[in-house]
Design an enzyme around this catalytic site. Structure first.
Site: not given
Ligand code: UDP
Length: 295
Positions: A11, A15-16, A76, A90, A129, A159, A170
């Site tokens: 790693d 971010t970890g 990545t 390998r 991504y 997850t 997230r």
């Molecule tokens: N979201 C939200 N408020 C926050 C962060 C995220 O309403 O403070 C919403 C975001 O717009 C998305 C969902 O929550 O619709 C999940 O977002 P996340 O960033 O966790 O992951 P994603 O599924 O979008 O990759």
């Protein structure tokens, strides 16, 4: 390691966190190398090793993080996937790559089966991504077809669980952190967009089964229990007992409107489905974050 294997982990901690590995300090079956798998020479510490399994779990996974590091995210999914496929070739090892529900983009089919090809904006802010994961799937299938590498592709849906970074942006850590601090919960858009959250131990079980399955086509791994982000915010309010209110903020560009895995394939091929109910998983997650946030 619990099953008797020795593990080498790599790693670069973009971010970890090293804190998540503390429990393994000095463990005789564990070796850690701090390196960036996208960079030349990353494998200096493992060139002579023979591996039975190669797990490509590396990626920035939070939209906030990959918007901050789009080039690293692209590397990545692309360069690192190729580098790790070469290790598998390998060593004649089995290889698993963690792809994503984002290969479906803002899906026009619901729920999403593995047969759906997706609706991805190839130049939008999330494309670093989505497209690098789509490339990761493509090169993995090519190594399978051209070199006969035993490959597996997991399409991971949202997850959550202990050891997520509190500030990774997230929605799970964001809402729990805001609730524990008594700050307003920031719902993006009108909160009608949906997600389906899978507890981490269920995901890990699915990944292990997939690695050992010999199945090389993509498999969705996620929990089909779907909810809107407004419902999710309200459930966090209730579970934490916070006085925090809900505020609405602009919806990020290309934010998928609906997401729910069809897990028929995982059930058939892996005899897998999630076991941990949302209430139980969230209780464990809130307990973990409570230990980090000063009361
Ligand atoms: N979201 C939200 N408020 C926050 C962060 C995220 O309403 O403070 C919403 C975001 O717009 C998305 C969902 O929550 O619709 C999940 O977002 P996340 O960033 O966790 O992951 P994603 O599924 O979008 O990759």
């Amino acid at each position: 390691m619990g099953a008797g294997h020795s593990v080498v982990a790599v790693d670069n901690f973009i971010t970890g966190s090293p804190d998540n590995l503390r429990q393994l300090d000095g463990h005789p079956q564990f070796r850690f190398i701090q390196a960036d798998v996208t960079q030349p020479g990353w494998d200096a510490g493992i060139a002579a090793e023979q591996f039975e399994y190669v797990w490509h779990l590396a990626s920035l996974a939070s939209p906030v993080d990959y918007l901050k590091y789009p080039l690293e995210t692209l590397e990545t999914g692309s360069t690192a996937t190729r580098n790790l496929l070469e290790v598998a070739r390998r060593c004649r090892a089995a290889f698993l790559v963690t792809s994503t529900s984002e290969v479906y983009g803002d899906p026009l089919e619901h729920p999403q089966t593995e047969q759906y090809w997706g609706n991805v904006n190839s130049i939008g802010p999330r494309s670093c991504y989505d497209e690098s994961k789509r490339f990761a799937e493509a090169i993995t299938m090519a190594y399978h077809r051209v070199h006969g590498v035993r490959t597996a592709i997991a399409r991971i849906f949202n997850t959550y669980g202990p050891r997520m970074a509190l500030n990774d942006g997230r929605v799970v850590p964001a809402f729990v952190d805001q609730a524990l601090r008594g700050e307003a919960l920031t719902v993006f858009g009108d909160g009608s967009q949906t997600r389906s959250f899978c507890y981490v131990s269920d995901l890990v079980e699915g990944l292990i089964r997939l690695m050992h399955s010999g199945f090389h086509e993509p498999v969705n791994l996620g929990n089909p229990a779907e909810m809107t982000m407004l419902q999710f915010a309200e459930s966090i309010q209730a579970k934490t007992g916070t006085q925090s209110r809900i505020v609405f903020r602009p919806l990020p560009q290309d934010d998928p409107k609906r997401r729910r895995p069809d897990i028929t394939r995982a059930k058939q091929v892996l005899d897998w489905e999630p076991q941990v109910p949302f209430d139980e998983g969230m209780a464990l997650t809130i307990e973990y974050f409570s230990s980090l946030v000063p009361a």
